[in-house]
Design a protein around this motif. Sequence first.
Motif, PDB file in Angstrom:
ATOM      1  N   LEU A  41       0.810  -1.214   0.000  1.00  0.00           N
ATOM      2  CA  LEU A  41       0.000   0.000   0.000  1.00  0.00           C
ATOM      3  C   LEU A  41       0.841   1.261   0.000  1.00  0.00           C
ATOM      4  CD1 LEU A  41      -2.987  -0.890   2.373  1.00  0.00           C
ATOM      5  CD2 LEU A  41      -2.883  -0.960  -0.123  1.00  0.00           C
ATOM      6  N   LYS A  42       1.774   1.378   0.974  1.00  0.00           N
ATOM      7  CA  LYS A  42       2.546   2.613   1.088  1.00  0.00           C
ATOM      8  C   LYS A  42       3.431   2.845  -0.132  1.00  0.00           C
ATOM      9  CE  LYS A  42       2.572   2.937   6.125  1.00  0.00           C
ATOM     10  NZ  LYS A  42       3.397   3.017   7.354  1.00  0.00           N
ATOM     11  N   ARG A  43       3.993   1.774  -0.686  1.00  0.00           N
ATOM     12  CA  ARG A  43       4.848   1.930  -1.863  1.00  0.00           C
ATOM     13  C   ARG A  43       4.041   2.289  -3.106  1.00  0.00           C
ATOM     14  NH1 ARG A  43       9.656  -2.687  -1.585  1.00  0.00           N
ATOM     15  NH2 ARG A  43      10.676  -1.857   0.277  1.00  0.00           N
ATOM     16  N   LYS A  44       2.729   2.042  -3.057  1.00  0.00           N
ATOM     17  CA  LYS A  44       1.861   2.440  -4.156  1.00  0.00           C
ATOM     18  C   LYS A  44       1.240   3.806  -3.924  1.00  0.00           C
ATOM     19  CE  LYS A  44       0.818  -2.322  -5.481  1.00  0.00           C
ATOM     20  NZ  LYS A  44      -0.220  -3.368  -5.666  1.00  0.00           N
ATOM     21  N   GLY A  45       1.690   4.472  -2.836  1.00  0.00           N
ATOM     22  CA  GLY A  45       1.226   5.824  -2.559  1.00  0.00           C
ATOM     23  C   GLY A  45      -0.147   5.899  -1.936  1.00  0.00           C
ATOM     24  N   LEU A  46      -0.677   4.783  -1.442  1.00  0.00           N
ATOM     25  CA  LEU A  46      -2.010   4.759  -0.845  1.00  0.00           C
ATOM     26  C   LEU A  46      -1.879   4.708   0.674  1.00  0.00           C
ATOM     27  CD1 LEU A  46      -5.009   4.683  -1.648  1.00  0.00           C
ATOM     28  CD2 LEU A  46      -4.894   2.198  -1.470  1.00  0.00           C
ATOM     29  N   LYS A  47      -2.294   5.762   1.341  1.00  0.00           N
ATOM     30  CA  LYS A  47      -2.227   5.838   2.796  1.00  0.00           C
ATOM     31  C   LYS A  47      -3.631   5.750   3.383  1.00  0.00           C
ATOM     32  CE  LYS A  47       2.043   8.538   2.992  1.00  0.00           C
ATOM     33  NZ  LYS A  47       2.699   9.775   3.503  1.00  0.00           N
ATOM     34  N   LEU A  48      -3.834   4.786   4.247  1.00  0.00           N
ATOM     35  CA  LEU A  48      -5.144   4.570   4.864  1.00  0.00           C
ATOM     36  C   LEU A  48      -5.043   4.773   6.366  1.00  0.00           C
ATOM     37  CD1 LEU A  48      -6.203   1.290   2.987  1.00  0.00           C
ATOM     38  CD2 LEU A  48      -6.740   3.646   2.367  1.00  0.00           C
ATOM     39  N   ASP A  49      -5.984   5.521   6.931  1.00  0.00           N
ATOM     40  CA  ASP A  49      -6.050   5.630   8.387  1.00  0.00           C
ATOM     41  C   ASP A  49      -6.712   4.364   8.926  1.00  0.00           C
ATOM     42  OD1 ASP A  49      -9.029   5.979   8.630  1.00  0.00           O
ATOM     43  OD2 ASP A  49      -8.597   7.790   7.470  1.00  0.00           O
ATOM     44  N   PRO A  50      -6.674   4.131  10.247  1.00  0.00           N
ATOM     45  CA  PRO A  50      -7.222   2.879  10.807  1.00  0.00           C
ATOM     46  C   PRO A  50      -8.674   2.609  10.432  1.00  0.00           C
ATOM     47  CG  PRO A  50      -5.917   4.013  12.457  1.00  0.00           C
ATOM     48  CD  PRO A  50      -6.008   4.945  11.286  1.00  0.00           C
ATOM     49  N   LEU A  51      -9.491   3.662  10.285  1.00  0.00           N
ATOM     50  CA  LEU A  51     -10.911   3.456   9.993  1.00  0.00           C
ATOM     51  C   LEU A  51     -11.132   3.042   8.542  1.00  0.00           C
ATOM     52  CD1 LEU A  51     -13.474   3.557  11.648  1.00  0.00           C
ATOM     53  CD2 LEU A  51     -13.865   5.878  10.833  1.00  0.00           C
ATOM     54  N   THR A  52     -10.488   3.748   7.604  1.00  0.00           N
ATOM     55  CA  THR A  52     -10.641   3.364   6.206  1.00  0.00           C
ATOM     56  C   THR A  52      -9.944   2.031   5.923  1.00  0.00           C
ATOM     57  OG1 THR A  52      -8.733   4.784   5.676  1.00  0.00           O
ATOM     58  CG2 THR A  52     -10.920   5.699   5.328  1.00  0.00           C
ATOM     59  N   MET A  53      -8.882   1.736   6.669  1.00  0.00           N
ATOM     60  CA  MET A  53      -8.245   0.429   6.541  1.00  0.00           C
ATOM     61  C   MET A  53      -9.224  -0.677   6.916  1.00  0.00           C
ATOM     62  SD  MET A  53      -5.492  -1.393   5.891  1.00  0.00           S
ATOM     63  CE  MET A  53      -4.008  -0.415   6.049  1.00  0.00           C
ATOM     64  N   MET A  54      -9.962  -0.487   8.032  1.00  0.00           N
ATOM     65  CA  MET A  54     -10.952  -1.478   8.442  1.00  0.00           C
ATOM     66  C   MET A  54     -12.094  -1.564   7.434  1.00  0.00           C
ATOM     67  SD  MET A  54      -9.957  -3.117  11.041  1.00  0.00           S
ATOM     68  CE  MET A  54     -11.496  -3.988  11.280  1.00  0.00           C
ATOM     69  N   TYR A  55     -12.449  -0.445   6.824  1.00  0.00           N
ATOM     70  CA  TYR A  55     -13.512  -0.427   5.817  1.00  0.00           C
ATOM     71  C   TYR A  55     -13.163  -1.358   4.654  1.00  0.00           C
ATOM     72  CZ  TYR A  55     -16.199   1.339   1.833  1.00  0.00           C
ATOM     73  OH  TYR A  55     -16.995   1.441   0.712  1.00  0.00           O
ATOM     74  N   TYR A  56     -11.918  -1.300   4.216  1.00  0.00           N
ATOM     75  CA  TYR A  56     -11.491  -2.130   3.093  1.00  0.00           C
ATOM     76  C   TYR A  56     -11.150  -3.556   3.511  1.00  0.00           C
ATOM     77  CZ  TYR A  56     -11.143   2.006   0.080  1.00  0.00           C
ATOM     78  OH  TYR A  56     -11.426   3.119  -0.659  1.00  0.00           O
ATOM     79  N   VAL A  57     -10.541  -3.706   4.694  1.00  0.00           N
ATOM     80  CA  VAL A  57      -9.985  -5.007   5.097  1.00  0.00           C
ATOM     81  C   VAL A  57     -11.037  -5.932   5.715  1.00  0.00           C
ATOM     82  CG1 VAL A  57      -8.430  -6.081   6.780  1.00  0.00           C
ATOM     83  CG2 VAL A  57      -7.613  -4.206   5.348  1.00  0.00           C
ATOM     84  N   SER A  58     -11.981  -5.379   6.485  1.00  0.00           N
ATOM     85  CA  SER A  58     -12.947  -6.210   7.225  1.00  0.00           C
ATOM     86  C   SER A  58     -13.720  -7.191   6.336  1.00  0.00           C
ATOM     87  CB  SER A  58     -13.923  -5.323   8.007  1.00  0.00           C
ATOM     88  OG  SER A  58     -13.269  -4.646   9.033  1.00  0.00           O
ATOM     89  N   PRO A  59     -14.262  -6.751   5.176  1.00  0.00           N
ATOM     90  CA  PRO A  59     -14.971  -7.730   4.324  1.00  0.00           C
ATOM     91  C   PRO A  59     -14.068  -8.870   3.851  1.00  0.00           C
ATOM     92  CG  PRO A  59     -15.511  -5.482   3.680  1.00  0.00           C
ATOM     93  CD  PRO A  59     -14.367  -5.386   4.639  1.00  0.00           C
ATOM     94  N   CYS A  60     -12.804  -8.541   3.526  1.00  0.00           N
ATOM     95  CA  CYS A  60     -11.849  -9.581   3.106  1.00  0.00           C
ATOM     96  C   CYS A  60     -11.589 -10.567   4.243  1.00  0.00           C
ATOM     97  CB  CYS A  60     -10.533  -8.952   2.666  1.00  0.00           C
ATOM     98  SG  CYS A  60     -10.662  -7.760   1.334  1.00  0.00           S
ATOM     99  N   SER A  61     -11.402 -10.035   5.452  1.00  0.00           N
ATOM    100  CA  SER A  61     -11.159 -10.886   6.617  1.00  0.00           C
ATOM    101  C   SER A  61     -12.369 -11.766   6.899  1.00  0.00           C
ATOM    102  CB  SER A  61     -10.831 -10.027   7.838  1.00  0.00           C
ATOM    103  OG  SER A  61      -9.665  -9.266   7.632  1.00  0.00           O
TER     104      SER A  61
END
Length: 322
Positions: free
Chosen positions: A182-202
């Motif tokens: 993510l960081k090397r692709k220039g995409l920075k996510l705060d903890p809330l938006t990270m959970m928004y994207y990651v939770s469905p995958c988990s």
Amino acid sequence: MQRKRIAFASYMYILLYIVISSGQIFFNKWLLSSNHFNFPFPVSLTLIHMVFSSVLCFVVIHVFKLVPLPQGMTLEIYATSVFPIGAMFAMTLWLGNSAYLYISVAFAQMLKAIMPVSVFLLGAAFGLESLTLRMMFIMSVISFGVLVASYGEINFNWIGVIYQLGGVVGESMRLILIEIMLKRKGLKLDPLTMMYYVSPCSAFCLFIPWLLLEKPKMDSSTHWNFDAVVVSLNALCTFALNISVFLVISSTSALTIRVAGVVRDWIVVLVSGLVFLDTTLTPINIIGYVIAIFGVVMYNKHKLKPVQAASQEELLPVLQGK
């Protein structure tokens, strides 16, 4: 006056994080333990957490629009970067919660102190860390402390230890993947938006082991307890924990979370001896944990130096009037 208010709010957010994160650990242990609430299904509990977080994150971001989504997320990044991170997060929570069925909360926290060693070794393997003598010394101090704490554990259980260390490796891989994908692709996510994207995958990754491993056990046994209100409250606490992390990082920095995490771990270790009957702290436990935490503090201080140097470089032109 404004600066004092901001500082006061920051301290309150840190206190909120410590209280919620400590309480969530105790809450999970209490739910899973057969001596207490008796819901001994860690995959089910973690799956409920992820589904709950997915729904609440959607509501916060899309309904109330309290947090904007960052630009740059594509289907390709989601499939190749976010999904692996979600899989590692699912592994971390699954194995970490499973450990509570076999070892005490205090001993689980002591084993978690090995996290910097795992992150460092995996980071070195992926070319993110340098194998310096200073870092090797710090890793040795942490490892020695954890070994001493383990030697002093009265209720030692290899299954619980393997589960906990597996969770540590999963969390380390998650952090490495965030750095690489993510960081090397220039995409920075705060903890809330990270959970928004990651939770469905988990949730998706947890559904398969739940269907194959835990659902048959739940169907064949009646000696367990379930209360929708209690479990929902537990899931809400998990979401509140992510909110508290978001607030701390937003008002201070990610490094503050590390320091607050050390304080939290000490609180959990000491208080768990009063809360749970399976926790018996020995002098060797405490000595080993003190050594490990000393190494963790050295690690955090070492990681803080580049950040401080970068901040000073950014501030220098301002001080020079440029």
